[in-house]
Design an enzyme around this catalytic site. Structure first.
Site: not given
Ligand code: XIL
Length: 448
Positions: A157, A198, A234, A262, A264
């Protein structure tokens, strides 16, 4: 008749499930996602929580996926909570589980602005000290898992939405070169691991993904070791970017791999069958975009079950973002992934529902105690009402955990002030006492 009216009759013990509720498991004949992905030359992964890797959670994590990403276990705040005191327990556990199940591990993540230990973020450091702290961290962690990690999310990020660099401990202290240095140090510690940058909101073509594109291009021209970009993904229901495949392709054309790291897809709760069908289409289109580009190597979901997702606590009012429900039943989204990977699903995609079941828990010569359980799978409720009609003169005398009224044979029970919510994957019950005489048949109940 007498035998029916005295003592506990068999009928009193029979559960009258007015609407049968079953949580379908993936059909035994369904090919695991990891096998479907392998046939397409892809890796399918999931984020995991180490402590949960037993039972059904462990069976699915090990059986369906060919890659694991520790959800939190490898973050700096987890592995070095106190300076120079390390805790590798969960990370080691996940790596061992992956090796036992012939899975890759994606290391996540080395350089981030979030989930850092407080000793690091509250300390006052010169840039030379900061640089050496970062180098040591990367050498230690990457070195510990050398040869065991397929790919590292080295930098997480780094960008703002407009494509400028995010103001962080690292950028503010070290300038934008922290990225090139981190990649170089990671490469020195494990030359075989693929090294990624990422980020989120870089799935479509936009200012942020273009900044990432320009950074990767620059790093490559300078000979900095960069192997791939991670598109977190996400996403929100119905909002898969139309330019996803085009964006993946432009990174591939730069000469780097792409991973969906990641994935979802969250929806406003409660879920319903329309939303779950849309979610299936969305998962399918994301996976299909990766399948269409040969350099897109991995699709990883950020938690495979709705009981292990960061979404509900992070985006209030949203949830149900993963391919399995909270009871580990595959949702339509699971079949969307399978279909995009070339699978033909032998189990019809289940649709979400909430149902009510009536049962008699004890009965004596003039009365009985009954119970109704409202269960939700792939759906949820914020209030409920259950009604039925008694066929043999039964009369409710008292109810608990619901407000019940009876008019003639018609009974109607509504939730109490405190139990109207039935979350996806959970259930709520209420009970009552009633009188009977002659016979006590189980009525059909309606959930409204
Ligand atoms: C999230 C985890 O899933 C949670 O359990 C934690 O509380 C916060 O982080 N982007 C990322 C991940 O790169 O590491 C994050 O994971 C979600 C957003």
């Amino acid at each position: 008749m007498r035998s029916l009216r005295t003592g506990l009759s068999l009928a009193a013990l029979v559960t009258g499930a007015a609407l049968l509720f079953t949580a379908p498991a993936a059909h035994a004949a369904d090919t695991p996602l990891r096998d479907l992905a392998a046939a397409k030359g892809k890796v399918i992964g999931t984020a995991v929580t180490g402590s949960k890797l037993t039972g059904t959670y462990g069976d699915l994590a090990g059986g369906q996926f060919s890659s694991l990403t520790p959800g939190n276990a490898m973050k700096w705040g987890t592995v070095e909570p106190t300076q120079s005191t390390f805790n590798w327990t969960e990370a080691d556990q996940i790596v061992a589980f992956a090796q036992a199940h012939n899975q890759q591990v994606r290391g996540h993540t080395l350089v981030w602005h979030s989930q850092n230990p407080s000793w690091l973020t509250t300390g006052t450091w010169t840039s030379a000290q900061l640089s050496s702290l970062l180098q040591n961290h990367i050498s230690t962690e990457v070195g510990r898992y050398k040869g065991k990690i397929a790919a590292w999310d080295v930098v997480n990020e780094p960008f703002n939405e407009d494509g400028t660099y995010r103001s962080t401990l690292w950028y503010n202290g070290l300038g934008s070169d922290y990225i090139a240095n981190a990649l170089t140090w990671a490469h020195a510690a494990d030359p075989d691991a693929k090294l990624y940058i990422n980020d989120y909101n870089v799935e479509g073509v936009n200012a942020k993904s273009t900044a990432l594109y320009n950074l990767v291009k620059d790093l490559k021209s300078r000979g900095v070791p960069i192997d791939g970009v991670g598109l977190q993904a996400h996403l929100i229901l119905g909002q898969v970017p139309a330019t996803l495949q085009q964006n993946i392709q432009r990174f591939a054309d730069l000469g780097v791999d792409v991973a969906i790291t990641e994935l979802d897809i969250r929806m406003a709760l409660p879920s319903d069958s329309t939303k779950l069908a849309q979610q299936k289409a969305d998962f399918k289109s994301v996976v299909a975009a990766c399948v269409a580009v040969s350099r897109c190597v991995n699709v990883t979901v950020w938690g495979f079950t709705d009981s292990d997702s960061w979404v509900d606590s992070t985006f209030p009012g949203y949830g149900a973002a993963t391919p399995y429900d909270a009871n580990y039943a595959p949702k339509p989204a699971y079949y969307g992934i399978a279909e995009a990977l070339g699978g033909t699903t032998t189990t019809p995609p289940p649709t979400g529902a909430c149902t009510a079941a009536y049962s008699v828990s004890s009965q004596w010569n003039t009365g009985f105690t009954g119970q109704v359980t409202i269960s939700c799978s792939g759906a949820s409720l914020s209030s409920w009402q259950v009604s039925w009609t008694y066929g043999a003169g039964q009369q409710i005398t008292q109810a608990w955990n619901a407000v019940c009224t009876q008019s003639g044979a018609a009974v109607s029970c509504a939730n109490a002030s405190y139990n109207g919510t039935v979350a996806d994957g959970s259930s709520v019950s209420f009970g009552f006492n009633a009188s009977w005489s002659g016979s006590n048949p189980v009525p059909a109940v309606t959930l409204g």
